[in-house]
Write a protein that holds these residues in place. Structure first.
Motif, PDB file in Angstrom:
ATOM      1  N   ASP A 117       0.809  -1.219   0.000  1.00 28.01           N
ATOM      2  CA  ASP A 117       0.000   0.000   0.000  1.00 28.01           C
ATOM      3  C   ASP A 117       0.846   1.275   0.000  1.00 28.01           C
ATOM      4  OD1 ASP A 117      -2.336  -1.540   0.168  1.00 28.01           O
ATOM      5  OD2 ASP A 117      -2.185  -1.650   2.350  1.00 28.01           O
ATOM      6  N   MET A 118       2.164   1.134  -0.090  1.00 25.77           N
ATOM      7  CA  MET A 118       3.037   2.306  -0.012  1.00 25.77           C
ATOM      8  C   MET A 118       2.747   3.307  -1.137  1.00 25.77           C
ATOM      9  SD  MET A 118       7.084   2.515   0.549  1.00 25.77           S
ATOM     10  CE  MET A 118       7.947   4.061   0.490  1.00 25.77           C
ATOM     11  N   GLY A 119       2.479   2.827  -2.321  1.00 29.18           N
ATOM     12  CA  GLY A 119       2.171   3.710  -3.449  1.00 29.18           C
ATOM     13  C   GLY A 119       0.922   4.536  -3.205  1.00 29.18           C
ATOM     14  N   LYS A 120      -0.086   3.912  -2.592  1.00 27.21           N
ATOM     15  CA  LYS A 120      -1.320   4.634  -2.277  1.00 27.21           C
ATOM     16  C   LYS A 120      -1.039   5.757  -1.275  1.00 27.21           C
ATOM     17  CE  LYS A 120      -4.054   0.884  -1.593  1.00 27.21           C
ATOM     18  NZ  LYS A 120      -5.219   0.180  -1.064  1.00 27.21           N
ATOM     19  N   VAL A 121      -0.238   5.442  -0.269  1.00 30.47           N
ATOM     20  CA  VAL A 121       0.086   6.427   0.765  1.00 30.47           C
ATOM     21  C   VAL A 121       0.876   7.574   0.153  1.00 30.47           C
ATOM     22  CG1 VAL A 121       1.293   6.827   2.947  1.00 30.47           C
ATOM     23  CG2 VAL A 121       0.041   4.689   2.597  1.00 30.47           C
ATOM     24  N   MET A 122       1.894   7.259  -0.646  1.00 28.07           N
ATOM     25  CA  MET A 122       2.710   8.296  -1.280  1.00 28.07           C
ATOM     26  C   MET A 122       1.852   9.165  -2.201  1.00 28.07           C
ATOM     27  SD  MET A 122       5.903   8.277  -0.300  1.00 28.07           S
ATOM     28  CE  MET A 122       7.004   8.867  -1.554  1.00 28.07           C
ATOM     29  N   GLY A 123       0.971   8.546  -2.960  1.00 26.36           N
ATOM     30  CA  GLY A 123       0.103   9.280  -3.872  1.00 26.36           C
ATOM     31  C   GLY A 123      -0.817  10.244  -3.148  1.00 26.36           C
ATOM     32  N   ALA A 124      -1.351   9.812  -2.007  1.00 28.48           N
ATOM     33  CA  ALA A 124      -2.242  10.673  -1.240  1.00 28.48           C
ATOM     34  C   ALA A 124      -1.480  11.765  -0.502  1.00 28.48           C
ATOM     35  CB  ALA A 124      -3.035   9.828  -0.244  1.00 28.48           C
ATOM     36  N   LEU A 125      -0.249  11.474  -0.120  1.00 30.03           N
ATOM     37  CA  LEU A 125       0.540  12.407   0.684  1.00 30.03           C
ATOM     38  C   LEU A 125       1.254  13.471  -0.151  1.00 30.03           C
ATOM     39  CD1 LEU A 125       1.249  12.812   3.650  1.00 30.03           C
ATOM     40  CD2 LEU A 125       3.209  11.336   3.324  1.00 30.03           C
ATOM     41  N   LYS A 126       1.633  13.134  -1.371  1.00 30.40           N
ATOM     42  CA  LYS A 126       2.445  14.044  -2.186  1.00 30.40           C
ATOM     43  C   LYS A 126       1.814  15.431  -2.364  1.00 30.40           C
ATOM     44  CE  LYS A 126       5.314  14.353  -6.230  1.00 30.40           C
ATOM     45  NZ  LYS A 126       5.930  13.680  -7.327  1.00 30.40           N
ATOM     46  N   PRO A 127       0.522  15.547  -2.706  1.00 29.86           N
ATOM     47  CA  PRO A 127      -0.034  16.895  -2.867  1.00 29.86           C
ATOM     48  C   PRO A 127      -0.019  17.714  -1.571  1.00 29.86           C
ATOM     49  CG  PRO A 127      -1.557  15.230  -3.699  1.00 29.86           C
ATOM     50  CD  PRO A 127      -0.436  14.509  -3.062  1.00 29.86           C
ATOM     51  N   LYS A 128      -0.064  17.044  -0.425  1.00 30.47           N
ATOM     52  CA  LYS A 128      -0.097  17.749   0.856  1.00 30.47           C
ATOM     53  C   LYS A 128       1.262  18.326   1.237  1.00 30.47           C
ATOM     54  CE  LYS A 128      -3.563  14.543   2.630  1.00 30.47           C
ATOM     55  NZ  LYS A 128      -3.829  13.483   3.603  1.00 30.47           N
TER      56      LYS A 128
END
Length: 147
Positions: A117-128
């Motif tokens: 699930d690391m990709g999902k977390v990175m994807g959600a976190l990057k814009p923030k």
């Protein structure tokens, strides 16, 4: 006022003050933004401009490491000066505690439970955190939490 407008205003100020380093760095940033606008045929918003500036800072940090390894301190100093100019246009960096809190919240938000699930977390976190924190350090932090 958009970030591009701020860059243009600061370029004019640097011209008036005859600050060659600042002027050259701002022109370089505007040229990088313009190149992307020409390539994609659309104008960039502030978040996209921040991404361009962040990339430029990262490139300069890599160059500093290479120049110092080669014993070229004068070139490393020039790159460091450019970083200082570019960072004036980036948002205030996040503290370690703020980054850790955002990582925790995002892991819970996307219900991540394993390294898959690391990709999902990175994807959600990057814009923030774009332009406000080092993504490599955040990746390591996420990896440690998900293991």
């Amino acid at each position: 006022m958009s970030l591009i407008d701020q860059l243009k205003d600061q370029m004019k100020e640097a011209m008036r003050a005859k600050e060659k380093l600042r002027l050259g760095t701002i022109r370089m940033a505007l040229a990088a933004v313009k190149q992307i606008e020409v390539d994609t045929r659309e104008s960039l918003n502030d978040d996209q401009v921040i991404a361009v500036l962040t990339k430029m800072v990262k490139q300069r940090r890599d160059s500093i490491a290479q120049y110092e390894a080669a014993g070229r301190d004068e070139l490393a100093q020039a790159e460091a000066s450019e970083i200082q100019v570019l960072e004036t246009f980036l948002p205030q960096p996040l503290s370690q505690e703020e980054v850790a809190a955002l990582v925790e919240a995002t892991i819970l938000e996307v219900a991540a439970s394993s390294m898959a699930d690391m990709g999902k977390v990175m994807g959600a976190l990057k814009p923030k955190v774009q332009g406000r924190a080092d993504m490599a350090a955040i990746g390591a932090m996420i990896k440690a939490k998900l293991q």
